[in-house]
Design an enzyme around this catalytic site. Structure first.
Site, PDB file in Angstrom:
ATOM      1  N   SER A   1       0.336  30.238  28.237  1.00  0.00           N
ATOM      2  CA  SER A   1       0.728  29.000  27.571  1.00  0.00           C
ATOM      3  C   SER A   1       0.613  27.892  28.608  1.00  0.00           C
ATOM      4  O   SER A   1       0.614  28.170  29.817  1.00  0.00           O
ATOM      5  CB  SER A   1       2.184  29.156  27.112  1.00  0.00           C
TER       6      SER A   1
ATOM      7  N   TYR B   1      10.728  31.670  28.957  1.00  0.00           N
ATOM      8  CA  TYR B   1       9.382  31.739  28.355  1.00  0.00           C
ATOM      9  C   TYR B   1       8.355  31.229  29.358  1.00  0.00           C
ATOM     10  O   TYR B   1       7.343  31.892  29.625  1.00  0.00           O
ATOM     11  CB  TYR B   1       9.343  30.912  27.067  1.00  0.00           C
TER      12      TYR B   1
HETATM   13  P1  NDP Z   1       4.465  34.583  16.654  1.00  0.00           P
HETATM   14  O1  NDP Z   1       5.918  34.432  16.885  1.00  0.00           O
HETATM   15  O2  NDP Z   1       3.884  34.116  15.369  1.00  0.00           O
HETATM   16  O3  NDP Z   1       4.043  36.124  16.834  1.00  0.00           O
HETATM   17  C1  NDP Z   1       4.532  36.865  17.909  1.00  0.00           C
HETATM   18  C2  NDP Z   1       4.229  38.321  17.689  1.00  0.00           C
HETATM   19  O4  NDP Z   1       4.894  39.072  18.717  1.00  0.00           O
HETATM   20  C3  NDP Z   1       4.756  38.838  16.346  1.00  0.00           C
HETATM   21  O5  NDP Z   1       3.847  39.751  15.788  1.00  0.00           O
HETATM   22  C4  NDP Z   1       6.037  39.525  16.747  1.00  0.00           C
HETATM   23  O6  NDP Z   1       6.452  40.559  15.859  1.00  0.00           O
HETATM   24  C5  NDP Z   1       5.648  40.124  18.088  1.00  0.00           C
HETATM   25  N1  NDP Z   1       6.847  40.475  18.845  1.00  0.00           N
HETATM   26  C6  NDP Z   1       7.840  39.661  19.245  1.00  0.00           C
HETATM   27  N2  NDP Z   1       8.809  40.377  19.826  1.00  0.00           N
HETATM   28  C7  NDP Z   1       8.417  41.678  19.806  1.00  0.00           C
HETATM   29  C8  NDP Z   1       9.011  42.886  20.247  1.00  0.00           C
HETATM   30  N3  NDP Z   1      10.220  42.932  20.806  1.00  0.00           N
HETATM   31  N4  NDP Z   1       8.332  44.037  20.038  1.00  0.00           N
HETATM   32  C9  NDP Z   1       7.133  44.016  19.448  1.00  0.00           C
HETATM   33  N5  NDP Z   1       6.523  42.905  18.995  1.00  0.00           N
HETATM   34  C10 NDP Z   1       7.162  41.745  19.178  1.00  0.00           C
HETATM   35  O7  NDP Z   1       3.756  33.884  17.901  1.00  0.00           O
HETATM   36  P2  NDP Z   1       2.303  33.234  18.073  1.00  0.00           P
HETATM   37  O8  NDP Z   1       1.325  33.893  17.193  1.00  0.00           O
HETATM   38  O9  NDP Z   1       2.483  31.785  18.049  1.00  0.00           O
HETATM   39  O10 NDP Z   1       2.010  33.608  19.609  1.00  0.00           O
HETATM   40  C11 NDP Z   1       1.051  34.572  20.001  1.00  0.00           C
HETATM   41  C12 NDP Z   1       0.846  34.421  21.487  1.00  0.00           C
HETATM   42  O11 NDP Z   1       0.323  33.124  21.781  1.00  0.00           O
HETATM   43  C13 NDP Z   1       2.136  34.544  22.303  1.00  0.00           C
HETATM   44  O12 NDP Z   1       1.870  35.235  23.506  1.00  0.00           O
HETATM   45  C14 NDP Z   1       2.505  33.103  22.597  1.00  0.00           C
HETATM   46  O13 NDP Z   1       3.279  32.999  23.749  1.00  0.00           O
HETATM   47  C15 NDP Z   1       1.124  32.480  22.759  1.00  0.00           C
HETATM   48  N6  NDP Z   1       1.088  31.040  22.561  1.00  0.00           N
HETATM   49  C16 NDP Z   1       1.299  30.493  21.325  1.00  0.00           C
HETATM   50  C17 NDP Z   1       1.232  29.129  21.135  1.00  0.00           C
HETATM   51  C18 NDP Z   1       1.436  28.484  19.812  1.00  0.00           C
HETATM   52  O14 NDP Z   1       1.423  27.240  19.720  1.00  0.00           O
HETATM   53  N7  NDP Z   1       1.642  29.236  18.715  1.00  0.00           N
HETATM   54  C19 NDP Z   1       0.913  28.219  22.262  1.00  0.00           C
HETATM   55  C20 NDP Z   1       0.706  28.907  23.521  1.00  0.00           C
HETATM   56  C21 NDP Z   1       0.789  30.260  23.647  1.00  0.00           C
HETATM   57  P3  NDP Z   1       7.046  40.208  14.382  1.00  0.00           P
HETATM   58  O15 NDP Z   1       5.856  40.022  13.496  1.00  0.00           O
HETATM   59  O16 NDP Z   1       7.848  41.424  14.052  1.00  0.00           O
HETATM   60  O17 NDP Z   1       7.857  38.965  14.520  1.00  0.00           O
END
Ligand code: NDP
Length: 253
Positions: free
Chosen positions: A158, A171
């Site tokens: 990020s 984070y």
């Molecule tokens: P979301 O919150 O939409 O999705 C996160 C995913 O991680 C979900 O599938 C969630 O599961 C899973 N997850 C969270 N905790 C756990 C756990 N304890 N065990 C297993 N799975 C887990 O996030 P994004 O799609 O936005 O983010 C995806 C990536 O991109 C991340 O690494 C984020 O840091 C990065 N990112 C995102 C940005 C944005 O603007 N969206 C910007 C910069 C980076 P569940 O479906 O059960 O919730």
């Protein structure tokens, strides 16, 4: 060195045919969009998530778009222990015998609050899910990735993972760690032409995590996970073979 790759990459329909690709956090947001797109482009997807019902839904959605039935890995990264990671390796080995791609995508946001007030338990949880579990999974799956003729290992960072920002707490620090992990590993494998290691910063994207971080934002101004999918397919597929050790920033919409 950061590189920018345009969003207008057009993947061939069978771009990922014959490849087995594991995606963490595949049940929501960016991970889910990439899992669907990868399967639609021929990959044998192994979808990781913590929620059985959401994994089953993803399975059905992948099959509905004509993809190969995905492997499903249910593992809560907050609590997973060594034997569960071992079970995951055995599941991949037994069912597919190979791994050609790993997208480390799962993350949690944690609190947005001054460090002085950051809950210590929450801090440990965020660092564990975002950084420690990324290391553990990668370490467990490296031997399989190394057996592939053309493996892609992709980390997710990020903007706050290379430029600290007030209140982003664990984070931001976890993403600094992910970038460090990526750099160390990419250096270790820089001479291995069969394994490329890169790190993507998707940038502001319309997901639940973004909504949590910026509840007042007009979400329709942001790119969607589907907009990003071609870039991820590029980085997971053979067309990015020459892209190695790069931090890739997705373009703004
Ligand atoms: P979301 O919150 O939409 O999705 C996160 C995913 O991680 C979900 O599938 C969630 O599961 C899973 N997850 C969270 N905790 C756990 C756990 N304890 N065990 C297993 N799975 C887990 O996030 P994004 O799609 O936005 O983010 C995806 C990536 O991109 C991340 O690494 C984020 O840091 C990065 N990112 C995102 C940005 C944005 O603007 N969206 C910007 C910069 C980076 P569940 O479906 O059960 O919730």
């Amino acid at each position: 060195m950061a590189v920018n790759i345009p969003l207008d990459y057009q993947p061939q329909p069978e771009l990922l045919a014959g490849r087995v690709i594991l995606i963490t956090g595949a049940t929501n947001g960016i991970g889910r969009a990439v899992a669907l797109a990868a399967a639609a482009h021929g990959a044998q997807v192994i979808a990781h998530g913590r929620d059985k019902r959401k994994l089953a839904q993803l399975h059905d959605d992948i099959v509905a778009v004509g993809g190969l039935a995905p492997g499903l890995v249910q593992l809560d990264l907050k609590t997973a222990q060594g034997d569960q990671y071992q079970g995951l390796i055995e599941q991949v080995e037994a069912n597919y015998g190979r791994l050609d791609g790993l997208l480390n995508n799962a993350s949690i946001l944690g609190e947005l609050t001054p460090l002085e007030h950051y809950d210590i338990g929450r801090w440990q949880e965020v660092i564990h899910v975002n950084l420690n579990s990324t290391f553990i999974l990668t370490r467990c799956l490296l031997p399989l990735l190394k057996q592939s003729d053309d493996a892609a290992l992709l980390f997710t960072t990020s903007t706050v993972g290379h430029q600290g920002r007030a209140y982003w707490g664990a984070y931001a620090v976890s993403k600094f760690g992910v970038e460090g992990l990526f750099q160390v590993l990419a250096h270790e494998y820089e001479d291995n032409p069969r394994l490329r290691i890169n790190c993507i910063n998707p940038g502001a994207t319309r997901t639940d995590m973004r909504q949590l971080a910026y509840p007042a934002e007009a979400a329709d101004s942001l790119k969607t996970p589907d907009d990003l999918a071609p870039l991820y397919l590029y980085l997971l597929g053979p067309d990015s073979k020459a892209v190695r050790g790069q931090l890739i920033t997705a373009p703004i919409r």
